[in-house]
Design a protein around this motif. Structure first.
Motif, PDB file in Angstrom:
ATOM      1  N   LEU A   1     -31.435 -81.536  52.704  1.00  0.00           N
ATOM      2  CA  LEU A   1     -30.890 -81.344  51.370  1.00  0.00           C
ATOM      3  C   LEU A   1     -32.039 -81.176  50.385  1.00  0.00           C
ATOM      4  O   LEU A   1     -33.108 -81.758  50.567  1.00  0.00           O
ATOM      5  N   PRO A   2     -31.819 -80.387  49.343  1.00  0.00           N
ATOM      6  CA  PRO A   2     -32.869 -80.185  48.348  1.00  0.00           C
ATOM      7  C   PRO A   2     -32.985 -81.374  47.400  1.00  0.00           C
ATOM      8  O   PRO A   2     -31.992 -82.025  47.078  1.00  0.00           O
TER       9      PRO A   2
ATOM     10  N   ARG B   1     -28.970 -68.313  42.881  1.00  0.00           N
ATOM     11  CA  ARG B   1     -29.096 -68.036  44.318  1.00  0.00           C
ATOM     12  C   ARG B   1     -28.134 -68.851  45.170  1.00  0.00           C
ATOM     13  O   ARG B   1     -27.780 -68.453  46.276  1.00  0.00           O
ATOM     14  N   CYS B   2     -27.691 -69.992  44.663  1.00  0.00           N
ATOM     15  CA  CYS B   2     -26.842 -70.886  45.460  1.00  0.00           C
ATOM     16  C   CYS B   2     -25.427 -70.322  45.602  1.00  0.00           C
ATOM     17  O   CYS B   2     -24.650 -70.283  44.653  1.00  0.00           O
ATOM     18  N   LEU B   3     -25.088 -69.915  46.815  1.00  0.00           N
ATOM     19  CA  LEU B   3     -23.761 -69.366  47.100  1.00  0.00           C
ATOM     20  C   LEU B   3     -22.666 -70.417  47.053  1.00  0.00           C
ATOM     21  O   LEU B   3     -21.497 -70.097  46.921  1.00  0.00           O
TER      22      LEU B   3
ATOM     23  N   GLY C   1     -31.476 -74.056  51.903  1.00  0.00           N
ATOM     24  CA  GLY C   1     -32.841 -73.902  51.431  1.00  0.00           C
ATOM     25  C   GLY C   1     -33.101 -72.683  50.571  1.00  0.00           C
ATOM     26  O   GLY C   1     -34.227 -72.442  50.149  1.00  0.00           O
ATOM     27  N   GLN C   2     -32.071 -71.894  50.288  1.00  0.00           N
ATOM     28  CA  GLN C   2     -32.269 -70.705  49.471  1.00  0.00           C
ATOM     29  C   GLN C   2     -32.763 -71.062  48.074  1.00  0.00           C
ATOM     30  O   GLN C   2     -33.567 -70.339  47.492  1.00  0.00           O
ATOM     31  N   CYS C   3     -32.317 -72.177  47.536  1.00  0.00           N
ATOM     32  CA  CYS C   3     -32.770 -72.602  46.209  1.00  0.00           C
ATOM     33  C   CYS C   3     -34.270 -72.890  46.218  1.00  0.00           C
ATOM     34  O   CYS C   3     -35.000 -72.496  45.306  1.00  0.00           O
TER      35      CYS C   3
END
Length: 104
Positions: A38-39, A55-57, A79-81
């Protein structure tokens, strides 16, 4: 893909071709298991640019008083964020042990 025993798989959490993500996002159906990570936002580094939110879908990130905040219940841990954060204020940390990964 979050599963033991898979020979190969690639997922970029891009949303352009994954039907599972479409149903997850629009209907809230839990068709996928989240990752073990988790971020975490380093608030002192966050400039509130909003790149991570865009960016977060999964709509798991919102700006609150100029700082990104994560909703762990919505986050899939892709992890895209973290990838798009120019300030490197988002770190992916292990929140779930390897035993969390489904066996089948």
């Amino acid at each position: 893909m979050n599963k033991f025993g898979v020979g190969h798989f690639i997922c970029n959490c891009c949303g352009c071709c994954c039907q599972s993500f479409t149903l997850l996002i629009s209907d809230g159906l839990r068709l996928c298991d989240p990752s073990r990570y988790l971020p975490v936002i380093k608030e002192s580094l966050c400039t509130g640019c909003g790149q991570c939110e865009q960016r977060c879908l999964f709509h798991a990130i919102n700006l609150d008083e100029g700082i990104a905040k994560i909703d762990d219940q919505k986050c899939m841990g892709c992890g895209q964020c973290s990838f798009v954060c120019l300030e490197k204020s988002i770190e992916m940390i292990e929140k779930r042990k390897p035993e969390f990964i489904p066996k089948s």
